[in-house]
Design a protein around this motif. Structure first.
Motif, short mmCIF file in Angstrom:
data_model
loop_
_atom_site.label_atom_id
_atom_site.label_comp_id
_atom_site.label_asym_id
_atom_site.label_seq_id
_atom_site.Cartn_x
_atom_site.Cartn_y
_atom_site.Cartn_z
N ASP A 1 0.83 -1.20 0.00
CA ASP A 1 0.00 0.00 0.00
C ASP A 1 0.87 1.25 0.00
N VAL A 2 1.94 1.22 0.77
CA VAL A 2 2.85 2.36 0.83
C VAL A 2 3.53 2.58 -0.52
N VAL A 3 3.92 1.50 -1.17
CA VAL A 3 4.54 1.60 -2.50
C VAL A 3 3.57 2.24 -3.49
N GLN A 4 2.33 1.75 -3.51
CA GLN A 4 1.35 2.34 -4.41
C GLN A 4 1.07 3.79 -4.07
N GLY A 5 1.14 4.13 -2.78
CA GLY A 5 0.99 5.52 -2.37
C GLY A 5 2.09 6.40 -2.92
N HIS A 6 3.31 5.88 -2.97
CA HIS A 6 4.43 6.63 -3.56
C HIS A 6 4.18 6.90 -5.04
N ILE A 7 3.75 5.87 -5.75
CA ILE A 7 3.53 6.03 -7.19
C ILE A 7 2.36 6.97 -7.46
N ALA A 8 1.33 6.90 -6.61
CA ALA A 8 0.20 7.82 -6.74
C ALA A 8 0.63 9.25 -6.45
N TYR B 1 1.62 14.14 2.61
CA TYR B 1 0.65 13.05 2.54
C TYR B 1 1.05 11.93 3.51
N LEU B 2 0.19 11.66 4.46
CA LEU B 2 0.41 10.55 5.39
C LEU B 2 -0.01 9.24 4.73
N LEU B 3 0.96 8.35 4.54
CA LEU B 3 0.68 7.02 3.99
C LEU B 3 0.65 6.04 5.16
N THR B 4 -0.33 6.24 6.02
CA THR B 4 -0.43 5.42 7.22
C THR B 4 -1.56 4.40 7.03
N GLY B 5 -2.12 3.90 8.11
CA GLY B 5 -3.16 2.89 8.00
C GLY B 5 -3.92 2.77 9.30
N LEU C 1 -5.02 11.03 -3.35
CA LEU C 1 -4.16 10.06 -4.05
C LEU C 1 -4.86 8.73 -4.31
N ASP C 2 -6.12 8.62 -3.90
CA ASP C 2 -6.83 7.33 -3.98
C ASP C 2 -6.09 6.25 -3.21
N TYR C 3 -5.44 6.64 -2.15
CA TYR C 3 -4.73 5.70 -1.28
C TYR C 3 -5.75 4.81 -0.58
#
Length: 343
Positions: A222-229, A240-244, A317-319
């Motif tokens: 999920d974090v990887v896809q967040g980077h690409i987004a 952008y917080l890529l947390t969960g 980001l559609d995270y």
């Protein structure tokens, strides 16, 4: 022409997965690694395949060695700056400043000198925002800088200000802030959940540690896809917080017990005992040279809460982070398949 992406820290837990994802998305990737790095997590260097994927090139250097970094920037369009020292404790704490702060400064300097970089995605950390004792924070939180549990936390807070100042000056940089990353991949300090699960199933961590809602857990993919987004949709200078899911290590151990159909721990380990164990681990580390899993700075981290909201990343980001249970349902059998845990 395929876009060329440079990934610093490409041999690390996050960097390796990021390289694979970028290849899948059709990028040509320059994986920036040290000569001594373990590159087993990376695919072999290759030309672009018939499936439309990108090519991978290993480039050698160090983020603290500016000439090697500048050379790696040549011909690149985007940079993912994921290189960092993520250890909670080191015998030489000055290395956190030289790598985490100095490395970012060198990336920004190389950006200005190269002139071809369209965007920089900078991997910061939830630590850069500070603890959240009694509440859930978002991207508006700024580290008060009055107390740092670890030298790593201090270095990421300092770097965060450098990144935001650069953005204010017009540098196209997007800082992203992962939570506690877990999932398949290298069992390093960056994959602390895997290490603690190994300790838990081996009997070295027989009880619970930490606070309720102590951390925000996020799956590596999920974090990887967040980077690409963030590359495609992130606005320059926006955080952008890529947390969960905000949970505790008690939740992690309980869910792992349910997945493995083993008994749950039945007591909480007092932090003063964990602290004493940490000092012993540091002593052994100085003798053996092997970095400790638990150290006094780790215990200081466990005294606080680090809970965050990723609603901004979801919206912009559609995270879409998976639940902790869903992620651990993949991770626990994976650790068993490697022989790292038994049940």
């Amino acid at each position: 022409m395929k876009k060329v992406a440079l990934v610093t820290g490409a041999s690390g837990y996050l960097g390796g997965r990021l390289c694979r994802a970028l290849l899948h998305h059709g990028y040509s990737v320059k994986a920036f690694v040290r000569k001594t790095s373990d590159v087993s997590s990376l695919p072999p260097p290759s030309d672009a395949g018939d499936d439309g994927g990108g090519s991978l090139q290993l480039v050698y250097g160090d983020v603290t060695d500016y000439p090697s970094l500048l050379e790696a920037f040549s011909g690149c369009h985007v940079v993912f700056h994921a290189a960092a020292l993520v250890e909670p404790w080191l015998p030489d704490p000055s290395r956190f400043t030289s790598v985490n702060v100095g490395g970012l400064r060198n990336v920004l300097k190389a950006y200005k000198e190269t002139g071809t970089i369209e965007k920089i995605i900078y991997t910061s950390s939830f630590f850069a925002l500070g603890s959240t004792d009694g509440y859930i924070a978002d991207e508006t939180q700024v580290h008060p800088a009055k107390h740092f549990c670890t030298e790593y936390e201090k270095s990421k807070a300092v770097s965060d200000k450098i990144a935001l100042d650069a953005a204010a000056e017009g540098v196209p940089i997007v800082p992203v802030y992962p939570g506690v990353i877990y999932g398949p991949g290298k069992v390093t300090t960056g994959n602390m959940v895997a290490q603690l699960l190994v300790e838990r199933f081996s009997g070295w961590m027989p009880g619970y540690v930490g606070q309720e809602q102590g951390f925000s857990f996020c799956h590596i993919d999920d974090v990887v896809q967040g980077h690409i987004a963030a590359l495609a949709k992130g606005q320059n200078g926006e955080r952008y917080l890529l947390t969960g899911e905000n949970a505790s290590f008690k939740d992690v151990f309980d869910i792992a017990a349910e997945i493995s159909q083993t008994s749950k721990p039945w007591f909480k380990i007092p932090l003063f005992l964990v602290d004493a164990y940490g000092w012993i681990c540091v002593l052994f580390s100085r003798i053996t040279g092997k970095l400790p899993l638990i150290s006094p700075p780790t215990v200081d981290v466990l005294r606080h809460q680090w809970a965050y909201s990723c609603e901004k990343a979801k919206k912009e980001l559609d995270y879409n982070p998976r639940s902790l249970r869903e992620g651990l349902s993949e991770m626990v059998p994976w650790l068993k398949s490697l022989g790292l845990i038994k049940y």
